[in-house]
Design a protein around this motif. Structure first.
Motif, mmCIF file in Angstrom:
data_model
loop_
_atom_site.group_PDB
_atom_site.id
_atom_site.type_symbol
_atom_site.label_atom_id
_atom_site.label_comp_id
_atom_site.label_asym_id
_atom_site.label_seq_id
_atom_site.Cartn_x
_atom_site.Cartn_y
_atom_site.Cartn_z
ATOM 1 N N SER A 64 -11.804 -2.639 4.994
ATOM 2 C CA SER A 64 -11.424 -2.044 6.209
ATOM 3 C C SER A 64 -10.340 -2.592 6.756
ATOM 4 O O SER A 64 -9.717 -1.831 7.646
ATOM 5 C CB SER A 64 -12.625 -2.907 7.102
ATOM 6 N N ALA A 65 -9.844 -3.721 6.453
ATOM 7 C CA ALA A 65 -8.368 -4.104 7.026
ATOM 8 C C ALA A 65 -7.463 -3.073 6.455
ATOM 9 O O ALA A 65 -6.342 -2.599 7.197
ATOM 10 C CB ALA A 65 -8.056 -5.254 6.463
ATOM 11 N N VAL A 66 -7.374 -2.886 5.186
ATOM 12 C CA VAL A 66 -6.562 -1.682 4.536
ATOM 13 C C VAL A 66 -6.672 -0.345 5.263
ATOM 14 O O VAL A 66 -5.628 0.203 5.872
ATOM 15 C CB VAL A 66 -6.649 -1.592 3.245
ATOM 16 N N ALA A 67 -7.734 0.183 5.458
ATOM 17 C CA ALA A 67 -8.035 1.481 6.100
ATOM 18 C C ALA A 67 -7.619 1.260 7.600
ATOM 19 O O ALA A 67 -7.033 2.323 8.009
ATOM 20 C CB ALA A 67 -9.601 1.777 6.076
ATOM 21 N N SER A 68 -7.783 0.148 8.298
ATOM 22 C CA SER A 68 -7.255 0.115 9.521
ATOM 23 C C SER A 68 -5.632 0.122 9.675
ATOM 24 O O SER A 68 -5.021 0.817 10.625
ATOM 25 C CB SER A 68 -7.503 -1.118 10.314
ATOM 26 N N ALA A 69 -4.963 -0.401 8.764
ATOM 27 C CA ALA A 69 -3.580 -0.367 8.749
ATOM 28 C C ALA A 69 -3.249 0.987 8.298
ATOM 29 O O ALA A 69 -2.228 1.382 9.047
ATOM 30 C CB ALA A 69 -3.022 -1.289 7.403
ATOM 31 N N ILE A 70 -3.726 1.908 7.490
ATOM 32 C CA ILE A 70 -3.333 3.120 7.188
ATOM 33 C C ILE A 70 -3.614 4.000 8.553
ATOM 34 O O ILE A 70 -2.834 4.761 9.002
ATOM 35 C CB ILE A 70 -4.183 3.781 6.224
ATOM 36 N N GLU A 71 -4.739 3.855 9.380
ATOM 37 C CA GLU A 71 -4.656 4.282 10.522
ATOM 38 C C GLU A 71 -3.897 4.134 11.502
ATOM 39 O O GLU A 71 -3.367 5.200 12.402
ATOM 40 C CB GLU A 71 -6.126 4.028 11.031
ATOM 41 N N LEU A 72 -3.226 2.823 11.733
ATOM 42 C CA LEU A 72 -2.307 2.695 12.578
ATOM 43 C C LEU A 72 -0.787 3.208 12.324
ATOM 44 O O LEU A 72 0.142 3.043 12.955
ATOM 45 C CB LEU A 72 -2.135 1.066 12.982
ATOM 46 N N SER A 73 -0.527 3.470 11.049
ATOM 47 C CA SER A 73 0.593 3.788 10.610
ATOM 48 C C SER A 73 1.019 5.363 11.292
ATOM 49 O O SER A 73 0.240 6.211 11.290
ATOM 50 C CB SER A 73 0.907 4.091 9.264
ATOM 51 N N GLU A 74 2.487 5.289 11.851
ATOM 52 C CA GLU A 74 2.619 6.632 12.170
ATOM 53 C C GLU A 74 3.939 7.181 11.701
ATOM 54 O O GLU A 74 4.333 8.295 11.894
ATOM 55 C CB GLU A 74 3.266 6.216 13.715
ATOM 56 N N SER A 75 4.314 6.716 10.480
ATOM 57 C CA SER A 75 5.126 7.494 9.816
ATOM 58 C C SER A 75 4.453 7.539 8.228
ATOM 59 O O SER A 75 3.529 7.168 7.916
ATOM 60 C CB SER A 75 6.537 6.531 9.687
ATOM 61 N N GLU A 76 5.285 8.052 7.150
ATOM 62 C CA GLU A 76 4.946 8.113 5.935
ATOM 63 C C GLU A 76 4.490 6.982 5.167
ATOM 64 O O GLU A 76 5.342 5.956 5.517
ATOM 65 C CB GLU A 76 5.985 8.854 5.103
ATOM 66 N N VAL A 77 3.659 6.750 4.716
ATOM 67 C CA VAL A 77 2.858 5.578 4.070
ATOM 68 C C VAL A 77 3.099 5.454 2.410
ATOM 69 O O VAL A 77 2.806 6.709 1.977
ATOM 70 C CB VAL A 77 1.748 5.231 4.473
ATOM 71 N N VAL A 78 3.457 4.207 2.166
ATOM 72 C CA VAL A 78 3.345 4.071 0.424
ATOM 73 C C VAL A 78 2.495 2.749 0.635
ATOM 74 O O VAL A 78 2.884 1.718 1.133
ATOM 75 C CB VAL A 78 4.427 3.675 -0.334
ATOM 76 N N LEU A 79 1.360 2.842 -0.302
ATOM 77 C CA LEU A 79 0.620 1.643 -0.414
ATOM 78 C C LEU A 79 0.892 0.998 -1.542
ATOM 79 O O LEU A 79 1.057 1.634 -2.773
ATOM 80 C CB LEU A 79 -1.031 2.099 -0.181
ATOM 81 N N LEU A 80 0.899 -0.506 -1.636
ATOM 82 C CA LEU A 80 1.404 -1.162 -2.662
ATOM 83 C C LEU A 80 0.280 -2.205 -2.864
ATOM 84 O O LEU A 80 0.425 -3.106 -2.125
ATOM 85 C CB LEU A 80 2.937 -1.669 -2.596
ATOM 86 N N GLY A 81 -0.658 -2.222 -3.628
ATOM 87 C CA GLY A 81 -1.622 -3.016 -3.915
ATOM 88 C C GLY A 81 -1.807 -4.191 -5.081
ATOM 89 O O GLY A 81 -1.338 -3.472 -6.335
ATOM 90 N N PHE A 82 -2.235 -5.275 -5.129
ATOM 91 C CA PHE A 82 -2.407 -6.293 -6.336
ATOM 92 C C PHE A 82 -3.708 -6.589 -6.179
ATOM 93 O O PHE A 82 -4.167 -7.274 -5.334
ATOM 94 C CB PHE A 82 -0.997 -7.129 -5.896
ATOM 95 N N SER A 83 -4.498 -6.636 -7.608
ATOM 96 C CA SER A 83 -5.712 -6.921 -7.768
ATOM 97 C C SER A 83 -6.644 -6.675 -6.592
ATOM 98 O O SER A 83 -7.125 -5.525 -6.583
ATOM 99 C CB SER A 83 -5.582 -8.585 -8.013
#
Length: 194
Positions: A64-83
């Motif tokens: 949910s925290a990741v989904a919220s951060a994506i929704e708040l982004s107003e520019s092109e996004v790259v997600l970089l996740g670990f484990s």
């Protein structure tokens, strides 16, 4: 571009600080999401980190925290996740059809084994360890190979190789992948880690 780093169960560490600083440029904004809402933790070992992660956050809340951060982004996004962060991002991109997400890069996303039905909304690069304790890496890679946009890389390193607090940290692997990521300007390219 906006790079969202999603940490593992250790949360904010000197490694995530250094990575964020190296990727942050005049043209690139970096946000770090961690399970502990920005509060640095001190763990005696990985088992303690896992117990704290499950108690204070857990997988669903992290998604949910990741989904919220994506929704708040107003520019092109790259997600970089670990484990755990990589697994959370994997689930979050199944819940979005956001055309701003240009690439998702996930390092050793072990929980992905439980979510092979995800249809990612963007190009994906998954970096797997040579083996995992709870599943066969090759079986998961084979299951994911049928998905368009998904590129899997199997390394010769073990789960946690990018985190100096992990028992499986590898300076060789961390240096290699950090060099490949460079200043972050090419992280939207599917071939950046090849």
């Amino acid at each position: 571009m906006h790079i969202i780093i999603i940490t593992d169960i250790f949360g904010l560490t000197k490694d995530t600080d250094l990575l964020a600083a190296s990727l942050s440029t005049e043209l690139t904004r970096v946000t770090v999401i961690d399970p502990y809402e920005g509060n640095k933790q001190q763990f005696v070992n990985e088992h303690a980190a896992y117990d704290t992660f499950m108690t204070r956050c857990g997988h669903e809340r992290y998604i949910s925290a990741v989904a919220s951060a994506i929704e708040l982004s107003e520019s092109e996004v790259v997600l970089l996740g670990f484990s755990a962060g990589a697994s959370a991002a994997w689930k979050a991109i199944d819940q979005h059809s956001n055309p701003l997400i240009k690439h998702y890069i996930g390092f050793y996303p072990s929980q992905i084994r439980n979510h092979l039905d995800v249809i990612p909304c963007c190009p994906v690069t998954l970096i797997f360890p040579c083996e995992e304790r709870h599943f066969e890496v090759d079986d998961v890679i084979a299951a994911l190979s049928s998905l368009k946009q998904v590129n899997c890389i199997k390394t010769s390193f073990y789960h946690g190789f990018m985190n100096s607090l992990s028992d499986n940290f590898s300076l060789t692997a961390a240096t290699f992948f950090n060099d490949k990521m460079g200043d972050g300007s090419n992280l939207d390219n599917m071939n950046v880690l090849k």
